[in-house]
Motif scaffolding. Sequence first.
Motif, PDB file in Angstrom:
ATOM      1  N   LEU A 190       0.883  -1.160   0.000  1.00 53.60           N
ATOM      2  CA  LEU A 190       0.000   0.000   0.000  1.00 53.60           C
ATOM      3  C   LEU A 190       0.920   1.209   0.000  1.00 53.60           C
ATOM      4  O   LEU A 190       1.767   1.342   0.884  1.00 53.60           O
ATOM      5  CB  LEU A 190      -0.899  -0.014   1.246  1.00 53.60           C
ATOM      6  CG  LEU A 190      -1.903   1.108   1.394  1.00 53.60           C
ATOM      7  CD1 LEU A 190      -2.954   1.044   0.276  1.00 53.60           C
ATOM      8  CD2 LEU A 190      -2.591   1.019   2.750  1.00 53.60           C
ATOM      9  N   LYS A 191       0.776   2.068  -0.989  1.00 54.17           N
ATOM     10  CA  LYS A 191       1.640   3.246  -1.039  1.00 54.17           C
ATOM     11  C   LYS A 191       1.420   4.097   0.202  1.00 54.17           C
ATOM     12  O   LYS A 191       0.349   4.102   0.797  1.00 54.17           O
ATOM     13  CB  LYS A 191       1.374   4.055  -2.310  1.00 54.17           C
ATOM     14  CG  LYS A 191       1.873   3.355  -3.555  1.00 54.17           C
ATOM     15  CD  LYS A 191       1.733   4.230  -4.769  1.00 54.17           C
ATOM     16  CE  LYS A 191       2.264   3.491  -5.994  1.00 54.17           C
ATOM     17  NZ  LYS A 191       2.093   4.283  -7.211  1.00 54.17           N
ATOM     18  N   GLU A 192       2.459   4.836   0.577  1.00 54.08           N
ATOM     19  CA  GLU A 192       2.460   5.582   1.845  1.00 54.08           C
ATOM     20  C   GLU A 192       1.280   6.535   1.984  1.00 54.08           C
ATOM     21  O   GLU A 192       0.690   6.653   3.048  1.00 54.08           O
ATOM     22  CB  GLU A 192       3.769   6.355   1.986  1.00 54.08           C
ATOM     23  CG  GLU A 192       3.856   7.110   3.289  1.00 54.08           C
ATOM     24  CD  GLU A 192       5.165   7.842   3.460  1.00 54.08           C
ATOM     25  OE1 GLU A 192       5.136   8.954   4.009  1.00 54.08           O
ATOM     26  OE2 GLU A 192       6.211   7.291   3.050  1.00 54.08           O
ATOM     27  N   ASN A 193       0.925   7.227   0.940  1.00 53.83           N
ATOM     28  CA  ASN A 193      -0.135   8.234   1.025  1.00 53.83           C
ATOM     29  C   ASN A 193      -1.497   7.696   0.606  1.00 53.83           C
ATOM     30  O   ASN A 193      -2.292   8.405  -0.019  1.00 53.83           O
ATOM     31  CB  ASN A 193       0.227   9.449   0.167  1.00 53.83           C
ATOM     32  CG  ASN A 193       1.425  10.168   0.720  1.00 53.83           C
ATOM     33  OD1 ASN A 193       1.579  10.272   1.935  1.00 53.83           O
ATOM     34  ND2 ASN A 193       2.282  10.654  -0.149  1.00 53.83           N
ATOM     35  N   ARG A 194      -1.756   6.438   0.970  1.00 57.68           N
ATOM     36  CA  ARG A 194      -3.024   5.798   0.638  1.00 57.68           C
ATOM     37  C   ARG A 194      -3.575   5.069   1.852  1.00 57.68           C
ATOM     38  O   ARG A 194      -2.852   4.728   2.773  1.00 57.68           O
ATOM     39  CB  ARG A 194      -2.851   4.802  -0.494  1.00 57.68           C
ATOM     40  CG  ARG A 194      -2.569   5.443  -1.824  1.00 57.68           C
ATOM     41  CD  ARG A 194      -2.492   4.432  -2.920  1.00 57.68           C
ATOM     42  NE  ARG A 194      -2.300   5.070  -4.212  1.00 57.68           N
ATOM     43  CZ  ARG A 194      -2.066   4.413  -5.320  1.00 57.68           C
ATOM     44  NH1 ARG A 194      -1.986   3.097  -5.309  1.00 57.68           N
ATOM     45  NH2 ARG A 194      -1.904   5.066  -6.454  1.00 57.68           N
TER      46      ARG A 194
END
Length: 166
Positions: free
Chosen positions: A77-81
């Motif tokens: 999961l990408k950091e800003n999600r």
Amino acid sequence: MKKIKFLLILFFLFSASEKSENEESLFFDVGDQLEIEFLKNGELYMKNENFLIKKIDVELANTPIKIKNGLMYRSSLKENRGMLFLLTNKEDIYQINMKNMRIPLDIIYIDYFNTVFFINKYVYPMNRIEKLNISKIKYILEINAGMSDNWGIKKGKTKIFFNQYK
């Protein structure tokens, strides 16, 4: 003639055993191979004392199947999600679990005043999730483990604002 029959029987037995081994490889655990992509449904803003501390993209879990599946079958999961669970039915909270999860998470519980009610930090795959007083919970936000500390999310202080795309 007996030798030919014997050789034919051996041949069929050998080819049958080959087939069963190949068939077994067809029935591997699909969950190990499945990868679900992130679908951006909106943006979520987090504020402490009227100061914006973070904006992230969110995928919504707003149907029974999406709530049950959550972030299962995702390798990252990408950091800003994150995933935002919209709890319309109070029993939905019991569907959320870490079964078939591949990534550790911080699980943030948000009350009806859009304030962080509780943060369950560093929940690892296959671990149990702490159950809370569900009457106070409106949303649940799942983000990568450690991000709640990195972003400064605080119980009772951080407000959550959600902008859903149509």
